[in-house]
Design an enzyme around this catalytic site. Structure first.
Site, PDB file in Angstrom:
ATOM      1  N   HIS A  99     -28.603  -4.240 -25.113  1.00 16.08           N
ATOM      2  CA  HIS A  99     -27.192  -4.473 -24.773  1.00 16.08           C
ATOM      3  C   HIS A  99     -26.492  -4.943 -26.033  1.00 16.08           C
ATOM      4  O   HIS A  99     -27.002  -5.797 -26.756  1.00 16.08           O
ATOM      5  CB  HIS A  99     -27.060  -5.535 -23.677  1.00 16.08           C
ATOM      6  CG  HIS A  99     -25.627  -5.845 -23.356  1.00 16.08           C
ATOM      7  ND1 HIS A  99     -24.879  -5.073 -22.506  1.00 16.08           N
ATOM      8  CD2 HIS A  99     -24.802  -6.812 -23.812  1.00 16.08           C
ATOM      9  CE1 HIS A  99     -23.654  -5.558 -22.427  1.00 16.08           C
ATOM     10  NE2 HIS A  99     -23.571  -6.616 -23.222  1.00 16.08           N
ATOM     11  N   ASP A 178     -20.837  -8.301  -9.484  1.00 17.15           N
ATOM     12  CA  ASP A 178     -20.293  -8.403 -10.848  1.00 17.15           C
ATOM     13  C   ASP A 178     -18.988  -7.639 -10.964  1.00 17.15           C
ATOM     14  O   ASP A 178     -18.041  -8.096 -11.612  1.00 17.15           O
ATOM     15  CB  ASP A 178     -21.289  -7.878 -11.887  1.00 17.15           C
ATOM     16  CG  ASP A 178     -20.695  -7.977 -13.293  1.00 17.15           C
ATOM     17  OD1 ASP A 178     -20.440  -9.114 -13.730  1.00 17.15           O
ATOM     18  OD2 ASP A 178     -20.448  -6.933 -13.927  1.00 17.15           O
ATOM     19  N   ARG A 185     -12.169 -12.352 -12.980  1.00 16.88           N
ATOM     20  CA  ARG A 185     -12.178 -13.123 -14.235  1.00 16.88           C
ATOM     21  C   ARG A 185     -11.152 -12.557 -15.218  1.00 16.88           C
ATOM     22  O   ARG A 185     -10.456 -13.290 -15.904  1.00 16.88           O
ATOM     23  CB  ARG A 185     -13.576 -13.071 -14.869  1.00 16.88           C
ATOM     24  CG  ARG A 185     -14.585 -13.950 -14.154  1.00 16.88           C
ATOM     25  CD  ARG A 185     -15.988 -13.651 -14.634  1.00 16.88           C
ATOM     26  NE  ARG A 185     -16.170 -13.859 -16.043  1.00 16.88           N
ATOM     27  CZ  ARG A 185     -17.078 -13.217 -16.790  1.00 16.88           C
ATOM     28  NH1 ARG A 185     -17.894 -12.333 -16.234  1.00 16.88           N
ATOM     29  NH2 ARG A 185     -17.186 -13.466 -18.058  1.00 16.88           N
ATOM     30  N   SER A 200     -23.196 -12.193 -15.895  1.00 17.61           N
ATOM     31  CA  SER A 200     -22.643 -10.851 -15.739  1.00 17.61           C
ATOM     32  C   SER A 200     -23.515  -9.814 -16.463  1.00 17.61           C
ATOM     33  O   SER A 200     -23.895  -8.794 -15.885  1.00 17.61           O
ATOM     34  CB  SER A 200     -21.211 -10.848 -16.302  1.00 17.61           C
ATOM     35  OG  SER A 200     -20.732  -9.544 -16.439  1.00 17.61           O
ATOM     36  N   LYS A 204     -26.838  -7.276 -14.502  1.00 16.12           N
ATOM     37  CA  LYS A 204     -26.853  -5.810 -14.568  1.00 16.12           C
ATOM     38  C   LYS A 204     -28.131  -5.318 -15.241  1.00 16.12           C
ATOM     39  O   LYS A 204     -28.716  -4.326 -14.828  1.00 16.12           O
ATOM     40  CB  LYS A 204     -25.618  -5.315 -15.332  1.00 16.12           C
ATOM     41  CG  LYS A 204     -24.340  -5.486 -14.488  1.00 16.12           C
ATOM     42  CD  LYS A 204     -23.093  -5.090 -15.242  1.00 16.12           C
ATOM     43  CE  LYS A 204     -22.682  -6.118 -16.243  1.00 16.12           C
ATOM     44  NZ  LYS A 204     -21.326  -6.069 -16.731  1.00 16.12           N
TER      45      LYS A 204
HETATM   46  N1  URA Z   1     -19.517  -7.828 -20.719  1.00 19.95           N
HETATM   47  C1  URA Z   1     -19.959  -7.968 -19.446  1.00 19.95           C
HETATM   48  O1  URA Z   1     -20.607  -7.088 -18.910  1.00 19.95           O
HETATM   49  N2  URA Z   1     -19.665  -9.113 -18.794  1.00 19.95           N
HETATM   50  C2  URA Z   1     -18.960 -10.123 -19.344  1.00 19.95           C
HETATM   51  O2  URA Z   1     -18.737 -11.118 -18.706  1.00 19.95           O
HETATM   52  C3  URA Z   1     -18.499  -9.948 -20.666  1.00 19.95           C
HETATM   53  C4  URA Z   1     -18.802  -8.789 -21.334  1.00 19.95           C
END
Ligand code: URA
Length: 451
Positions: A99, A178, A185, A200, A204
């Site tokens: 990521h 999420d 958010r 978050s 995932k």
């Molecule tokens: N990317 C995400 O997937 N979640 C966040 O909270 C910030 C960046």
């Protein structure tokens, strides 16, 4: 069917008990895993109104979460929907992903997923779209004729088992909590909270059923985390939690003050990725790809250490094995390979190109990634709000990077645009991004820290 009165009473009960959760967090108390799990279940099911959830998010923003609370939130979000599950393979291929917190010209995923598959990993790379100045992997892949980014979970697992990698979007039913919380958010100024970002991102990634995860946490003026200190804190929180969840997790902090590679914009980044897979293309992109692969090889014990991992990754890229996997993945996801090859053979697919020339000779000492990101977005290559459409053909290439020697009239960047008016506007803005001096700048490594 319950009467209206009964429904109202039940929902009033949820509101009342949720009020005590908001109050607890507002006063800095810790929430129990059961309270957190219930909150996520109820909010995902529509039983908690947005105004109450927004209040809790703001309380979390100010009071933070303990590591235990962050773990409970991550698990609850991961479990809010469908998860991927891969068959055990005897002596088999680890399931891995990386990521990146995102930046300008960051196309590492496009090269890394097929490289990892060629190295004997399974890679369910679930990616996102761009917002603001940061590009999204799915937007780049959408520039390839026919390529499908929306696949059901069964198909994702099947392709990972057969091809070794997939790059696609999150299914409707994966981690729905999420999706809902992130939108809230975004609308309530509660995105920049380390525990909320951690939950978050990791919810995932954990829903992908991974054995190992590599995190590229970027810092700098075009990064989500602007300072190295913030990036380090986010990286440490994610590494600790990922490892606690049984996923071998490692992170690097990498510089996002200047763009990665020499191209930014959806199609132009696909083109640069294809060059990297063909053993051409910019050094910094190749370096970050090789380092990412080497870390995952070392993390999973497939290489004795980073040096051995680098050698394996270099060999796979140089032999063409990664390139062959890339084409196999494109075909499996519906791409029209002859249309793709035809596009690759063209110098540009945009209606207009314009070059920005150096006004003086010397060394490039700065190339501001934030300005480049804004220019690509304003050319139509990025979104301001989620609902915006984007163009795939626009962007910037031939970007001169710090340390490069230029003479007067050398190209500093080339703009690809929809029309001459937007090209001229882009050139005027781009001029501010570059600095040239008589002496070369001090260069620092792209990866500044390993966490
Ligand atoms: N990317 C995400 O997937 N979640 C966040 O909270 C910030 C960046």
């Amino acid at each position: 069917m319950p009467s209206e009165g009964l429904v109202a009473t039940a929902s009033a009960k949820v509101h009342m008990s949720f009020l005590t959760i908001i109050e607890s967090k507002r006063e800095g108390a810790s929430l129990s895993p059961a309270q957190i799990q219930r909150t996520i279940q109820d909010y995902t099911a529509g039983k908690i109104p947005d105004y109450q959830m927004a209040a809790l998010l703001m309380a979390i923003f100010f009071q933070g979460l303990t590591p235990e609370e962050t773990a409970a939130l991550t698990f609850a979000m991961r479990d809010s929907g469908e998860k991927l599950s891969f068959p055990q393979e005897r002596g088999g291929r680890p399931v891995v992903d990386k990521h990146s917190t995102g930046g300008i010209g960051d196309k590492v995923s496009l090269v890394l997923a097929p490289l990892l598959a060629a190295l004997g990993f399974r890679v369910p790379m679930i990616s996102g779209r761009g917002l603001g100045i940061t590009g999204g992997t799915l937007d780049k892949l959408d520039a390839i004729p026919g390529y499908q980014t929306l696949l059901p979970a069964k198909r994702i697992v099947r392709q990972v088992q057969t091809v070794g990698c997939v790059i696609c979007g999150q299914t409707e039913s994966m981690v729905p909590a999420d999706r809902k919380i992130y939108a809230l958010r975004d609308a309530t100024a509660t995105v920049p909270s380390i525990p909320l970002i951690t939950a978050s991102i990791l919810s995932k990634k954990l829903a992908e059923g991974l054995d190992a995860l590599f995190l590229d946490v970027k810092f700098g003026r075009a990064a989500f985390m602007q300072t190295r200190k913030q990036a380090r804190e986010l990286a440490r929180t994610m590494v600790e939690l990922g490892s606690r969840c049984g996923v071998a997790t490692q992170a690097v902090l990498s510089d996002m003050n200047v763009p990665l590679g020499k191209a930014a914009g959806n199609w132009l980044e696909v083109k640069e990725s294809a060059e990297c897979l063909d053993n051409r293309g910019p050094e910094d992109l190749r370096y970050l790809v090789i380092e990412s692969a080497a870390h995952l090889l070392a993390q999973t014990g497939k290489a004795a250490g980073l040096a051995a991992g680098r050698r394996l990754a270099e060999a796979s890229l140089s032999s063409g094995a990664a390139q062959a996997k890339w084409l196999e993945m494109l075909k499996a996801q519906g791409a029209d390979l002859s249309a793709y090859a035809q596009l690759l053979s063209r110098d540009t697919i945009a209606p207009v190109t314009q070059e920005l020339m150096a006004g003086t000779a010397g060394f490039v000492t700065d190339c501001d990634a934030r300005i480049l990101g804004e220019v690509v977005r304003d050319l139509g290559g990025g979104r301001i709000v989620k609902e915006d459409g984007i163009r795939y053909d626009v962007g910037i290439d031939q970007i001169a990077k710090p340390g490069e020697r230029v003479s007067r009239k050398s190209v500093l960047a080339r703009v690809h645009s929809a029309d001459r008016g937007s090209a001229l506007k882009a050139l005027a803005r781009l001029r501010e991004a570059f600095k040239i001096a008589a002496r070369p700048p001090k260069t620092l490594p792209l990866i500044r820290e390993i966490i």
